[in-house]
Write an enzyme that holds these catalytic residues in place. Sequence first.
Site, PDB file in Angstrom:
ATOM      1  N   ASN A 286      16.521  17.213 112.467  1.00 21.83           N
ATOM      2  CA  ASN A 286      17.194  17.588 111.217  1.00 21.83           C
ATOM      3  C   ASN A 286      16.130  18.105 110.258  1.00 21.83           C
ATOM      4  O   ASN A 286      15.353  17.327 109.717  1.00 21.83           O
ATOM      5  CB  ASN A 286      17.895  16.345 110.637  1.00 21.83           C
ATOM      6  CG  ASN A 286      18.500  16.609 109.265  1.00 21.83           C
ATOM      7  OD1 ASN A 286      18.587  17.751 108.825  1.00 21.83           O
ATOM      8  ND2 ASN A 286      18.912  15.539 108.597  1.00 21.83           N
ATOM      9  N   TRP A 287      16.119  19.425 110.067  1.00 21.23           N
ATOM     10  CA  TRP A 287      15.066  20.036 109.234  1.00 21.23           C
ATOM     11  C   TRP A 287      15.361  19.902 107.743  1.00 21.23           C
ATOM     12  O   TRP A 287      14.526  20.273 106.916  1.00 21.23           O
ATOM     13  CB  TRP A 287      14.895  21.507 109.599  1.00 21.23           C
ATOM     14  CG  TRP A 287      14.273  21.753 110.942  1.00 21.23           C
ATOM     15  CD1 TRP A 287      14.027  20.827 111.938  1.00 21.23           C
ATOM     16  CD2 TRP A 287      13.808  22.999 111.456  1.00 21.23           C
ATOM     17  NE1 TRP A 287      13.457  21.436 113.024  1.00 21.23           N
ATOM     18  CE2 TRP A 287      13.294  22.768 112.756  1.00 21.23           C
ATOM     19  CE3 TRP A 287      13.772  24.297 110.952  1.00 21.23           C
ATOM     20  CZ2 TRP A 287      12.762  23.789 113.555  1.00 21.23           C
ATOM     21  CZ3 TRP A 287      13.241  25.322 111.732  1.00 21.23           C
ATOM     22  CH2 TRP A 287      12.740  25.067 113.024  1.00 21.23           C
ATOM     23  N   LYS A 288      16.544  19.431 107.416  1.00 19.59           N
ATOM     24  CA  LYS A 288      16.943  19.257 106.003  1.00 19.59           C
ATOM     25  C   LYS A 288      16.680  20.548 105.206  1.00 19.59           C
ATOM     26  O   LYS A 288      16.745  21.639 105.752  1.00 19.59           O
ATOM     27  CB  LYS A 288      16.229  18.055 105.394  1.00 19.59           C
ATOM     28  CG  LYS A 288      16.384  16.788 106.233  1.00 19.59           C
ATOM     29  CD  LYS A 288      16.024  15.552 105.486  1.00 19.59           C
ATOM     30  CE  LYS A 288      16.036  14.375 106.439  1.00 19.59           C
ATOM     31  NZ  LYS A 288      15.917  13.102 105.765  1.00 19.59           N
TER      32      LYS A 288
ATOM     33  N   HIS B  17      25.832  12.832 107.204  1.00 20.49           N
ATOM     34  CA  HIS B  17      24.483  12.305 106.955  1.00 20.49           C
ATOM     35  C   HIS B  17      24.491  11.526 105.638  1.00 20.49           C
ATOM     36  O   HIS B  17      25.179  11.914 104.690  1.00 20.49           O
ATOM     37  CB  HIS B  17      23.477  13.459 106.902  1.00 20.49           C
ATOM     38  CG  HIS B  17      22.057  12.991 106.927  1.00 20.49           C
ATOM     39  ND1 HIS B  17      21.430  12.486 105.810  1.00 20.49           N
ATOM     40  CD2 HIS B  17      21.149  12.926 107.936  1.00 20.49           C
ATOM     41  CE1 HIS B  17      20.185  12.139 106.138  1.00 20.49           C
ATOM     42  NE2 HIS B  17      19.995  12.397 107.422  1.00 20.49           N
TER      43      HIS B  17
ATOM     44  N   GLU C 224      22.513  11.427 103.250  1.00 20.07           N
ATOM     45  CA  GLU C 224      22.161  12.224 102.065  1.00 20.07           C
ATOM     46  C   GLU C 224      23.362  13.017 101.579  1.00 20.07           C
ATOM     47  O   GLU C 224      23.547  13.199 100.368  1.00 20.07           O
ATOM     48  CB  GLU C 224      20.965  13.142 102.389  1.00 20.07           C
ATOM     49  CG  GLU C 224      19.682  12.326 102.531  1.00 20.07           C
ATOM     50  CD  GLU C 224      18.632  12.941 103.432  1.00 20.07           C
ATOM     51  OE1 GLU C 224      18.744  14.122 103.802  1.00 20.07           O
ATOM     52  OE2 GLU C 224      17.687  12.205 103.803  1.00 20.07           O
TER      53      GLU C 224
ATOM     54  N   GLU D 185      21.887   5.550 111.567  1.00 22.87           N
ATOM     55  CA  GLU D 185      20.714   5.783 110.726  1.00 22.87           C
ATOM     56  C   GLU D 185      20.745   4.837 109.524  1.00 22.87           C
ATOM     57  O   GLU D 185      21.404   5.147 108.511  1.00 22.87           O
ATOM     58  CB  GLU D 185      20.723   7.218 110.198  1.00 22.87           C
ATOM     59  CG  GLU D 185      20.680   8.277 111.265  1.00 22.87           C
ATOM     60  CD  GLU D 185      20.065   9.553 110.714  1.00 22.87           C
ATOM     61  OE1 GLU D 185      19.019   9.940 111.222  1.00 22.87           O
ATOM     62  OE2 GLU D 185      20.600  10.118 109.748  1.00 22.87           O
TER      63      GLU D 185
ATOM     64  N   GLY E 282      13.177   8.407 106.119  1.00 22.52           N
ATOM     65  CA  GLY E 282      12.119   8.989 105.301  1.00 22.52           C
ATOM     66  C   GLY E 282      11.204   7.978 104.640  1.00 22.52           C
ATOM     67  O   GLY E 282      10.410   8.325 103.770  1.00 22.52           O
TER      68      GLY E 282
ATOM     69  N   SER F  53      12.812   7.248 110.507  1.00 17.24           N
ATOM     70  CA  SER F  53      11.360   7.121 110.659  1.00 17.24           C
ATOM     71  C   SER F  53      10.921   7.014 112.120  1.00 17.24           C
ATOM     72  O   SER F  53       9.962   6.298 112.430  1.00 17.24           O
ATOM     73  CB  SER F  53      10.830   5.941 109.838  1.00 17.24           C
ATOM     74  OG  SER F  53      11.018   6.199 108.455  1.00 17.24           O
TER      75      SER F  53
ATOM     76  N   GLY G  65      13.957  13.300 111.365  1.00 19.89           N
ATOM     77  CA  GLY G  65      13.746  14.082 110.155  1.00 19.89           C
ATOM     78  C   GLY G  65      12.318  14.614 110.112  1.00 19.89           C
ATOM     79  O   GLY G  65      11.999  15.641 110.727  1.00 19.89           O
ATOM     80  N   GLY G  66      11.444  13.908 109.409  1.00 20.86           N
ATOM     81  CA  GLY G  66      10.082  14.383 109.157  1.00 20.86           C
ATOM     82  C   GLY G  66       9.333  14.818 110.413  1.00 20.86           C
ATOM     83  O   GLY G  66       8.691  15.886 110.427  1.00 20.86           O
TER      84      GLY G  66
HETATM   85  C1  PEP Z   1      17.091  11.829 108.943  1.00 19.03           C
HETATM   86  O1  PEP Z   1      17.032  12.412 107.882  1.00 19.03           O
HETATM   87  O2  PEP Z   1      18.130  11.911 109.608  1.00 19.03           O
HETATM   88  C2  PEP Z   1      15.941  11.043 109.382  1.00 19.03           C
HETATM   89  C3  PEP Z   1      16.115  10.190 110.342  1.00 19.03           C
HETATM   90  O3  PEP Z   1      14.741  11.269 108.732  1.00 19.03           O
HETATM   91  P1  PEP Z   1      13.310  10.605 109.104  1.00 19.03           P
HETATM   92  O4  PEP Z   1      13.131  10.722 110.588  1.00 19.03           O
HETATM   93  O5  PEP Z   1      12.326  11.413 108.329  1.00 19.03           O
HETATM   94  O6  PEP Z   1      13.383   9.185 108.664  1.00 19.03           O
END
Ligand code: PEP
Length: 255
Positions: free
Chosen positions: A9-11, A94, A96, A166, A172, A213, A234-235
């Site tokens: 997920n590049w957000k 998601h 967010e 999640e 994050g 994470s 994510g990251g």
């Molecule tokens: C996400 O945004 O779905 C996510 C899991 O981010 P991260 O891996 O950065 O925690």
Amino acid sequence: MRKPMMAGNWKMNKTFSEAQELAKAINGAVEPYNNVDRVICPSFVALPGVAWALSGGELLLGAQNVHWAESGAYTGEVSISMLKGMVTHVIIGHSERRQYFGETDEGVNKKARALLAAGMTPIICCGETLEQNQAGETSSFVSGQVKAALASMSGDDVVKCVLAYEPIWAIGTGLAATAQQAQDICGGVVRAAVAADFGSAVAEQVVVLYGGSTNEKNITEIMQQPDIDGALIGGAALKVEAYASMVQQTSELYK
Ligand code: PEP
């Protein structure tokens, strides 16, 4: 056997040209590991360029949201038919989007059913806040989210969905759930909620991801858990070497 998935997920990151460069670099790094579904989800704006840059390759493309209506007066929204042919997967619900854009369980269900009707794969997110976790409400809350997202579906539809647990406190933050915590909820809550409403045969087929994470250091332990079939990342999905390593480690486990 359920096929594992590493979904990135590049957000709201990467410009049009940066996204193409990143996608090409990732494609080159993960091409050989075809026993893992490798999905990247850039922004809407970047999708056409990334689709063009990857044409002919094996990397799957996803979007980060969609509207359930076919077309109409929904300023700023993107429909399924606008995405069809370009992406195979769409992340919906998601945390967010739920937190900042008012996405509801009902809306997630509408989006999931519309995507399935179009032959696309919804990646349906669920997960509790830190407060809910500390209050011992994780199971009831997450189970409720899963059941609401899958409401009015047939078992045949449910097996085409991907469910992503999640925990919001892990997204994050660098503070991933332990592999055991992730297994407990992915198996004992998410898959169990599917089994309760659709039967164990359906629950055994549905792909369940953990997200929060994950990175190249913790992915093997997470992927060793019996009810975790992949990760929503994510990251680490924005870093070619980290993402490629996660795909490679997963591929090794599934040989
Ligand atoms: C996400 O945004 O779905 C996510 C899991 O981010 P991260 O891996 O950065 O925690």
